[in-house]
Every structure is written in C-alpha cells, then in structure tokens.
Scaffold this motif. Structure first.
Motif, PDB file in Angstrom:
ATOM      1  N   SER A   1       0.756  -1.179  -0.087  1.00 15.17           N
ATOM      2  CA  SER A   1      -0.005   0.059  -0.100  1.00 15.17           C
ATOM      3  C   SER A   1       0.847   1.254  -0.097  1.00 15.17           C
ATOM      4  CB  SER A   1      -1.043  -0.003   1.189  1.00 15.17           C
ATOM      5  OG  SER A   1      -0.239   0.084   2.720  1.00 15.17           O
ATOM      6  N   ARG A   2       2.056   1.108  -0.386  1.00 19.86           N
ATOM      7  CA  ARG A   2       3.007   2.071  -0.280  1.00 19.86           C
ATOM      8  C   ARG A   2       3.426   2.854   1.112  1.00 19.86           C
ATOM      9  NH1 ARG A   2       2.803   5.859  -5.361  1.00 19.86           N
ATOM     10  NH2 ARG A   2       5.143   5.757  -4.855  1.00 19.86           N
ATOM     11  N   THR A   3       3.077   2.005   2.140  1.00 23.58           N
ATOM     12  CA  THR A   3       3.249   2.699   3.466  1.00 23.58           C
ATOM     13  C   THR A   3       4.704   2.328   3.727  1.00 23.58           C
ATOM     14  OG1 THR A   3       1.113   2.278   4.021  1.00 23.58           O
ATOM     15  CG2 THR A   3       2.541   2.622   5.705  1.00 23.58           C
ATOM     16  N   LYS A   4       5.452   3.307   4.338  1.00 28.24           N
ATOM     17  CA  LYS A   4       6.827   2.872   4.833  1.00 28.24           C
ATOM     18  C   LYS A   4       6.592   2.230   6.109  1.00 28.24           C
ATOM     19  CE  LYS A   4       8.912   6.953   2.500  1.00 28.24           C
ATOM     20  NZ  LYS A   4       9.805   7.978   2.815  1.00 28.24           N
ATOM     21  N   VAL A   5       7.386   1.187   6.334  1.00 26.75           N
ATOM     22  CA  VAL A   5       7.339   0.205   7.676  1.00 26.75           C
ATOM     23  C   VAL A   5       8.757  -0.139   8.129  1.00 26.75           C
ATOM     24  CG1 VAL A   5       6.467  -1.957   8.508  1.00 26.75           C
ATOM     25  CG2 VAL A   5       5.151  -0.894   6.645  1.00 26.75           C
ATOM     26  N   ARG A   6       8.919   0.040   9.548  1.00 25.81           N
ATOM     27  CA  ARG A   6      10.351  -0.522   9.876  1.00 25.81           C
ATOM     28  C   ARG A   6      10.259  -2.097   9.567  1.00 25.81           C
ATOM     29  NH1 ARG A   6      10.933  -1.651  15.220  1.00 25.81           N
ATOM     30  NH2 ARG A   6      13.289  -2.365  15.700  1.00 25.81           N
ATOM     31  N   GLY A   7      11.541  -2.552   9.359  1.00 31.60           N
ATOM     32  CA  GLY A   7      11.616  -3.805   9.238  1.00 31.60           C
ATOM     33  C   GLY A   7      11.679  -4.477  10.554  1.00 31.60           C
ATOM     34  N   GLU A   8      11.651  -5.603  10.351  1.00 31.20           N
ATOM     35  CA  GLU A   8      11.611  -6.677  11.759  1.00 31.20           C
ATOM     36  C   GLU A   8      13.071  -6.965  12.223  1.00 31.20           C
ATOM     37  OE1 GLU A   8       9.397 -10.347  11.354  1.00 31.20           O
ATOM     38  OE2 GLU A   8       7.695  -9.266  10.169  1.00 31.20           O
ATOM     39  N   SER A   9      13.316  -6.667  13.569  1.00 29.88           N
ATOM     40  CA  SER A   9      14.735  -6.988  14.086  1.00 29.88           C
ATOM     41  C   SER A   9      14.562  -8.164  14.947  1.00 29.88           C
ATOM     42  CB  SER A   9      15.264  -5.524  14.715  1.00 29.88           C
ATOM     43  OG  SER A   9      14.343  -4.916  15.180  1.00 29.88           O
ATOM     44  N   HIS A  10      15.686  -8.952  15.097  1.00 31.90           N
ATOM     45  CA  HIS A  10      15.338 -10.024  16.041  1.00 31.90           C
ATOM     46  C   HIS A  10      16.754 -10.005  16.900  1.00 31.90           C
ATOM     47  CE1 HIS A  10      12.086 -11.674  13.581  1.00 31.90           C
ATOM     48  NE2 HIS A  10      12.856 -11.136  12.619  1.00 31.90           N
ATOM     49  N   LEU A  11      16.613 -10.273  18.096  1.00 31.48           N
ATOM     50  CA  LEU A  11      17.690 -10.461  19.076  1.00 31.48           C
ATOM     51  C   LEU A  11      17.513 -11.808  19.810  1.00 31.48           C
ATOM     52  CD1 LEU A  11      19.897  -9.207  20.569  1.00 31.48           C
ATOM     53  CD2 LEU A  11      18.198  -8.230  22.281  1.00 31.48           C
ATOM     54  N   LEU A  12      18.598 -12.575  19.857  1.00 27.83           N
ATOM     55  CA  LEU A  12      18.755 -13.991  20.452  1.00 27.83           C
ATOM     56  C   LEU A  12      19.639 -13.687  21.709  1.00 27.83           C
ATOM     57  CD1 LEU A  12      18.273 -16.711  20.660  1.00 27.83           C
ATOM     58  CD2 LEU A  12      19.611 -17.483  18.905  1.00 27.83           C
ATOM     59  N   LEU A  13      19.545 -13.899  22.728  1.00 28.55           N
ATOM     60  CA  LEU A  13      20.262 -13.787  23.956  1.00 28.55           C
ATOM     61  C   LEU A  13      20.425 -15.318  24.481  1.00 28.55           C
ATOM     62  CD1 LEU A  13      18.905 -11.031  26.066  1.00 28.55           C
ATOM     63  CD2 LEU A  13      20.774 -10.726  24.751  1.00 28.55           C
ATOM     64  N   VAL A  14      21.664 -15.771  24.387  1.00 29.43           N
ATOM     65  CA  VAL A  14      21.862 -17.259  24.766  1.00 29.43           C
ATOM     66  C   VAL A  14      22.642 -17.248  25.971  1.00 29.43           C
ATOM     67  CG1 VAL A  14      22.896 -19.323  23.839  1.00 29.43           C
ATOM     68  CG2 VAL A  14      21.617 -17.732  22.220  1.00 29.43           C
ATOM     69  N   GLY A  15      22.632 -17.999  26.857  1.00 30.71           N
ATOM     70  CA  GLY A  15      23.180 -18.509  27.971  1.00 30.71           C
ATOM     71  C   GLY A  15      22.857 -18.106  29.370  1.00 30.71           C
ATOM     72  N   ASP A  16      23.551 -18.226  30.279  1.00 32.73           N
ATOM     73  CA  ASP A  16      23.490 -17.972  31.649  1.00 32.73           C
ATOM     74  C   ASP A  16      23.603 -16.488  31.682  1.00 32.73           C
ATOM     75  OD1 ASP A  16      22.975 -18.489  34.375  1.00 32.73           O
ATOM     76  OD2 ASP A  16      25.165 -18.100  34.591  1.00 32.73           O
ATOM     77  N   PRO A  17      22.646 -15.885  32.565  1.00 29.03           N
ATOM     78  CA  PRO A  17      22.871 -14.128  32.889  1.00 29.03           C
ATOM     79  C   PRO A  17      24.101 -14.061  33.206  1.00 29.03           C
ATOM     80  CG  PRO A  17      20.785 -15.065  33.843  1.00 29.03           C
ATOM     81  CD  PRO A  17      21.376 -16.257  33.505  1.00 29.03           C
ATOM     82  N   GLY A  18      24.873 -14.775  33.834  1.00 24.35           N
ATOM     83  CA  GLY A  18      26.417 -14.216  34.064  1.00 24.35           C
ATOM     84  C   GLY A  18      27.331 -14.269  32.865  1.00 24.35           C
ATOM     85  N   THR A  19      26.832 -15.058  32.051  1.00 28.04           N
ATOM     86  CA  THR A  19      27.747 -15.139  30.894  1.00 28.04           C
ATOM     87  C   THR A  19      27.159 -15.121  29.522  1.00 28.04           C
ATOM     88  OG1 THR A  19      27.286 -17.666  30.920  1.00 28.04           O
ATOM     89  CG2 THR A  19      29.118 -16.989  32.357  1.00 28.04           C
ATOM     90  N   PHE A  20      26.274 -14.125  29.376  1.00 27.45           N
ATOM     91  CA  PHE A  20      25.644 -13.727  28.172  1.00 27.45           C
ATOM     92  C   PHE A  20      26.603 -13.829  27.031  1.00 27.45           C
ATOM     93  CE2 PHE A  20      21.839 -11.935  30.399  1.00 27.45           C
ATOM     94  CZ  PHE A  20      20.935 -12.715  29.821  1.00 27.45           C
ATOM     95  N   SER A  21      26.065 -14.586  25.692  1.00 27.46           N
ATOM     96  CA  SER A  21      26.542 -14.410  24.699  1.00 27.46           C
ATOM     97  C   SER A  21      25.609 -13.876  23.715  1.00 27.46           C
ATOM     98  CB  SER A  21      27.035 -15.950  23.971  1.00 27.46           C
ATOM     99  OG  SER A  21      27.896 -16.249  24.722  1.00 27.46           O
ATOM    100  N   ILE A  22      25.647 -12.874  23.186  1.00 29.32           N
ATOM    101  CA  ILE A  22      24.837 -12.078  22.210  1.00 29.32           C
ATOM    102  C   ILE A  22      24.847 -12.287  20.704  1.00 29.32           C
ATOM    103  CG2 ILE A  22      23.901  -9.948  21.926  1.00 29.32           C
ATOM    104  CD1 ILE A  22      25.003  -9.184  24.443  1.00 29.32           C
ATOM    105  N   PHE A  23      23.863 -12.515  20.019  1.00 29.40           N
ATOM    106  CA  PHE A  23      23.734 -12.749  18.617  1.00 29.40           C
ATOM    107  C   PHE A  23      22.657 -11.898  18.141  1.00 29.40           C
ATOM    108  CE2 PHE A  23      25.200 -16.606  20.155  1.00 29.40           C
ATOM    109  CZ  PHE A  23      26.534 -16.737  19.510  1.00 29.40           C
ATOM    110  N   ILE A  24      22.676 -11.191  17.314  1.00 23.99           N
ATOM    111  CA  ILE A  24      21.777 -10.011  16.760  1.00 23.99           C
ATOM    112  C   ILE A  24      21.722 -10.573  15.412  1.00 23.99           C
ATOM    113  CG2 ILE A  24      21.146  -7.757  16.402  1.00 23.99           C
ATOM    114  CD1 ILE A  24      23.209  -6.983  18.470  1.00 23.99           C
ATOM    115  N   ALA A  25      20.313 -10.674  14.689  1.00 19.18           N
ATOM    116  CA  ALA A  25      20.363 -10.989  13.475  1.00 19.18           C
ATOM    117  C   ALA A  25      19.006  -9.976  13.037  1.00 19.18           C
ATOM    118  CB  ALA A  25      19.795 -12.661  13.288  1.00 19.18           C
TER     119      ALA A  25
END
Length: 91
Positions: A65-89
């Motif tokens: 419909s020619r409407t500008k839309v923000r794309g979907e962003s995803h965040l995956l947090l993996v691991g124990d809260p003390g040892t977070f590994s972060i992957f952003i896709a």
C-alpha cells in the motif's frame, strides 16, 4: 515526502545540549543513555546495548500500500545471565 512530525523546539534544544556536553567523549554520552535502559538491572552493559540497538534498528521497506514500515529486528540472547553471549540477526 518528509515526515509530518513536528519536534518541539525545547526537545531539540535538550538534544543539542546533551550532545554538546559529550561532544569530546561521545561514548560517555552513549553510556549515559544506556543507563536509562532497564535502570533496575545493574551491569549487563553489552546486553543493554544490544537491546537498544535492536529496538532502534531495522531496515525500512515499503509495503504493497506504499506505506513505509520499519523492518523486523530480532535479538537472540543465549546463555546464563552471568555469561551472556549475544547474537543479533536482522531478517
């Protein structure tokens, strides 16, 4: 066509004042902003940075419909809260 949003002059002044304060050390300005992200959680700076960047990120696209839309962003947090590994896709 530009956005029809009007930003009040006092908001623009506060923005400029904030970044003028940190003009020589912009990373300290970024850190000051990140302190406001989930302030009840101490530390986890990298996680807060990833969440903030994911929230403001995303690639804009135009739908059928020619409407500008923000794309979907995803965040995956993996691991124990003390040892977070972060992957952003971004999909």
């Amino acid at each position: 066509m530009k956005s029809d949003i009007t930003i009040p002059h006092d908001v623009i002044m506060k923005f400029n004042q904030f970044w003028n304060e940190f003009k020589d050390t912009p990373l300290k300005g970024r850190n000051a902003i990140l302190q406001g992200v989930c302030p009840q959680i101490f530390g986890l700076f990298t996680v807060k940075l990833a969440v903030a960047l994911t929230l403001i990120g995303g690639v804009q696209y135009v739908d059928a419909s020619r409407t500008k839309v923000r794309g979907e962003s995803h965040l995956l947090l993996v691991g124990d809260p003390g040892t977070f590994s972060i992957f952003i896709a971004y999909l």
